[in-house]
Write a protein that holds these residues in place. Structure first.
Motif, mmCIF file in Angstrom:
data_model
loop_
_atom_site.group_PDB
_atom_site.id
_atom_site.type_symbol
_atom_site.label_atom_id
_atom_site.label_comp_id
_atom_site.label_asym_id
_atom_site.label_seq_id
_atom_site.Cartn_x
_atom_site.Cartn_y
_atom_site.Cartn_z
ATOM 1 N N GLY A 339 47.796 -9.571 59.902
ATOM 2 C CA GLY A 339 48.892 -10.405 59.708
ATOM 3 C C GLY A 339 49.762 -9.793 58.657
ATOM 4 O O GLY A 339 51.073 -10.426 58.483
ATOM 5 N N ILE A 340 49.557 -8.639 57.923
ATOM 6 C CA ILE A 340 50.414 -8.085 56.865
ATOM 7 C C ILE A 340 51.719 -7.437 57.377
ATOM 8 O O ILE A 340 52.520 -7.524 56.708
ATOM 9 C CB ILE A 340 49.439 -7.218 55.842
ATOM 10 C CG1 ILE A 340 49.103 -6.031 56.762
ATOM 11 C CG2 ILE A 340 48.426 -7.795 55.644
ATOM 12 C CD1 ILE A 340 48.418 -4.868 55.873
ATOM 13 N N ARG A 342 53.401 -8.997 59.283
ATOM 14 C CA ARG A 342 54.609 -9.839 59.760
ATOM 15 C C ARG A 342 55.502 -10.404 58.841
ATOM 16 O O ARG A 342 56.284 -11.228 58.940
ATOM 17 C CB ARG A 342 53.708 -10.959 60.677
ATOM 18 C CG ARG A 342 52.901 -10.628 61.880
ATOM 19 C CD ARG A 342 52.470 -11.918 62.310
ATOM 20 N NE ARG A 342 51.461 -11.417 63.481
ATOM 21 C CZ ARG A 342 50.160 -11.921 63.451
ATOM 22 N NH1 ARG A 342 49.671 -12.669 62.415
ATOM 23 N NH2 ARG A 342 49.332 -11.377 64.323
ATOM 24 N N SER A 343 55.289 -9.662 57.760
ATOM 25 C CA SER A 343 55.846 -10.336 56.355
ATOM 26 C C SER A 343 56.511 -9.038 55.424
ATOM 27 O O SER A 343 55.812 -8.074 55.363
ATOM 28 C CB SER A 343 55.215 -11.317 55.594
ATOM 29 O OG SER A 343 55.715 -11.569 54.182
ATOM 30 N N ALA A 344 57.526 -9.226 54.834
ATOM 31 C CA ALA A 344 57.937 -8.263 53.636
ATOM 32 C C ALA A 344 57.275 -8.449 52.630
ATOM 33 O O ALA A 344 57.278 -7.649 51.759
ATOM 34 C CB ALA A 344 59.485 -8.241 53.425
ATOM 35 N N GLU A 345 56.406 -9.462 52.405
ATOM 36 C CA GLU A 345 55.509 -9.791 51.137
ATOM 37 C C GLU A 345 54.492 -8.800 50.973
ATOM 38 O O GLU A 345 53.804 -8.354 52.027
ATOM 39 C CB GLU A 345 55.080 -11.234 51.277
ATOM 40 C CG GLU A 345 54.354 -11.550 49.911
ATOM 41 C CD GLU A 345 53.775 -12.957 49.717
ATOM 42 O OE1 GLU A 345 53.026 -13.362 49.024
ATOM 43 O OE2 GLU A 345 54.148 -13.614 51.043
ATOM 44 N N LYS A 346 54.394 -8.336 49.847
ATOM 45 C CA LYS A 346 53.233 -7.091 49.642
ATOM 46 C C LYS A 346 51.918 -7.939 49.828
ATOM 47 O O LYS A 346 51.763 -9.039 49.284
ATOM 48 C CB LYS A 346 53.624 -6.426 48.081
ATOM 49 C CG LYS A 346 54.917 -5.731 48.129
ATOM 50 C CD LYS A 346 55.003 -4.855 46.700
ATOM 51 C CE LYS A 346 56.313 -4.474 46.814
ATOM 52 N NZ LYS A 346 56.646 -3.745 45.416
ATOM 53 N N ASP A 351 43.561 -8.007 50.652
ATOM 54 C CA ASP A 351 44.009 -7.827 51.821
ATOM 55 C C ASP A 351 44.143 -6.094 51.818
ATOM 56 O O ASP A 351 43.774 -5.484 52.785
ATOM 57 C CB ASP A 351 45.224 -8.506 52.044
ATOM 58 C CG ASP A 351 45.337 -9.777 52.503
ATOM 59 O OD1 ASP A 351 43.972 -10.190 52.764
ATOM 60 O OD2 ASP A 351 46.096 -10.577 52.272
ATOM 61 N N THR A 352 44.512 -5.646 50.672
ATOM 62 C CA THR A 352 44.594 -4.296 50.491
ATOM 63 C C THR A 352 43.472 -3.417 50.655
ATOM 64 O O THR A 352 43.407 -2.379 51.382
ATOM 65 C CB THR A 352 45.746 -3.762 49.393
ATOM 66 O OG1 THR A 352 46.803 -4.309 49.287
ATOM 67 C CG2 THR A 352 45.712 -2.313 49.393
ATOM 68 N N ILE A 353 42.468 -3.882 50.045
ATOM 69 C CA ILE A 353 41.130 -3.323 49.766
ATOM 70 C C ILE A 353 40.605 -3.377 51.115
ATOM 71 O O ILE A 353 40.086 -2.441 51.862
ATOM 72 C CB ILE A 353 40.391 -4.000 48.847
ATOM 73 C CG1 ILE A 353 40.889 -3.546 47.537
ATOM 74 C CG2 ILE A 353 38.812 -3.409 48.977
ATOM 75 C CD1 ILE A 353 40.196 -4.186 46.505
#
Length: 477
Positions: A339-340, A342-346, A351-353
């Protein structure tokens, strides 16, 4: 725990607990013993499996990593093979009894090792012994026990040794590699990762010859722990390299590759891997971690095996060239919806890892799939040149084959832990059978060899005849 809605212990908490609870001592004596002479006719070797007679069908299997998720999916495939009959040696046999070798990593190694040791006992005991147990919760509780702290403080008994001790007593009953019955098979190849060089390290006597060590005395629990030891969470499993205490020129692997003059880069890579163990002074210890790091599908061992098959190493000792080669690999990799996008939030660091790790694993798995396909075709062509017509079939059991979106989403949401709910285990076992039956390569193999599926009696030995039915329904999950 039998509660189907048992709460899960978050993986981050598990890792944190492991990092916080550390003993003062850090050195634990390696448990592998030396040998003074290499005997290629003895020990835990594939060529001694079933006395080199693999019959009409040479069947390879590979079990991937993925914690209990992978263990349950692999178990479901074994149940399906148990319930399927094919023609072999002019008689009807269970397809499961035709399996010749299983390569495994991480979570898949629990299932492979248990089946290799106990055979059909796996279908009555394994769910209660492992699949439906809170292994992860038990290990965490042991970390905070006074006994662990005492042993850790004075003997170097660390988290890894604690896991080995638990698996040895509660799952594998103190068995060693000498307890595998190679007369009946299958040959179980448990794989770990050599942390020092990043290569796959297999618990087979051929690898142990390189470090002049005796695999027969090694506990199965130690090998499975090495195969599933997630770095940082668990310290490495350490082997002593006794290279120099035996004549490694007697090794079948060393002899074969010394006379191999081909230019294949894969063969050169195998030769370099072998050479890395031959100097005990420069590498006196081998540190092993999770096999999924070097090969999360467990297929790389099979590509190496096919490499030597095609080059003649194994066929030199075969009594009969098989008519069919079937490769079944169980891939428990998940692709959760993050779901990353679906948002402009970094995305968060976690979640990145996770996204980065999954992307890298997917790319490597894709490369492995292409490699096994190419090697199987090369093997078929090689055998054709020698006058042998061999049929080759490849079958993958993975969540990607699940057509029902709701079920696929459910399966892809299952965590990589050593505990799942009873509902999760049931879903994985059922999904494994259905996915396998719908796979085209598997269906083609059954059609060519009179494959029929029968319902297994609820109680073994109840005298009721099995109900024979179609082996491969067209519907997929």
């Amino acid at each position: 725990m039998s509660d189907r809605f048992r709460p899960r212990i978050p993986r981050t908490f598990f890792l944190l607990a492991l990092l916080l609870v550390q003993g003062c001592a850090s050195i634990y004596k390696p448990q592998n013993e030396p040998i003074s002479k290499i005997d290629n006719s003895k020990g835990y070797r594939m060529r001694t499996t079933r006395n080199g007679d693999f019959g009409d069908h040479l069947i390879f299997m590979a079990f991937s990593g993925g914690g209990t998720r992978a263990a349950a999916l692999s178990y479901g495939v074994l149940k399906e093979l148990r319930d399927t009959q094919v023609n072999s040696h002019q008689q009807r046999v269970r397809l499961l009894d035709e399996v010749d070798t299983i390569s495994s990593v991480s979570g898949g190694s629990f299932t492979a090792a248990y089946y290799g040791l106990f055979g059909d006992k796996i279908f009555t005991d394994y769910e209660g012994v492992f699949l439906r147990q809170s292994i992860q919760g038990t290990l965490i509780r042991k970390l905070f026990s006074p006994a662990y702290w005492w042993n850790s403080l004075f003997s170097g008994f660390d988290r890894t040794e604690m896991a080995i001790d638990y698996y040895d007593r509660q799952i594998f009953e103190g068995k060693t590699f000498a307890d595998f019955n190679l007369r009946q098979g299958p040959f179980i190849e448990i794989n770990a990762t050599d942390l020092g060089v990043g290569n796959r390290f297999s618990f087979i006597q051929g690898f142990f010859d390189l470090i002049c060590s005796d695999l027969d005395q090694m506990s199965i629990a130690r090998a499975v722990t090495a195969s599933s030891a997630v770095p940082i969470a668990f310290p490495t499993v350490v082997l002593k390299n006794y290279a120099g205490q035996c004549d490694q020129r007697d090794s079948g692997l060393v002899k074969f590759f010394d006379r191999y003059s081909g230019e294949d880069p894969r063969v050169k890579e195998i030769k370099d891997r072998i050479a890395s163990y031959l100097d005990g002074k420069s590498r006196p210890y081998i540190h092993l971690v999770d096999g999924g790091i070097s090969d999360n599908l467990g297929l790389r061992a099979l590509t190496d095996r096919i490499e030597t098959l095609g080059s003649g190493l194994i066929f030199e000792t075969l009594h009969k060239v098989p008519r069919n080669i079937l490769v079944i690999f169980v891939n428990a990799q998940v692709k959760p919806e993050r779901g990353i996008d679906r948002s402009a939030e970094k995305p968060s660091i976690t979640d990145t890892i996770d996204a980065f790790s999954d992307a890298q694993m997917s790319l490597y798995n894709d490369e492995t799939r292409l490699l096994i396909q190419r090697k199987l075709q090369e093997l078929k062509d090689h055998m054709h040149e020698r006058g042998h017509e061999v049929n080759v079939y490849l079958s993958e059991v993975s969540f990607e084959s699940v057509q029902a979106k709701t079920l696929r989403t459910y399966l892809n949401s299952l965590p990589t832990t050593l505990e799942l709910s009873d509902q999760d285990v049931d879903m994985l076992i059922d999904a494994a059978a259905t996915i396998l039956r719908g796979n085209p390569g598997y269906r083609n193999f059954l059609e060519a060899n009179g494959g029929l599926r029968f319902s297994h009696p609820t109680h073994a030995g109840d005298g009721r005849p099995p109900v024979v039915k179609a082996a491969a329904p067209s519907a997929r999950p």
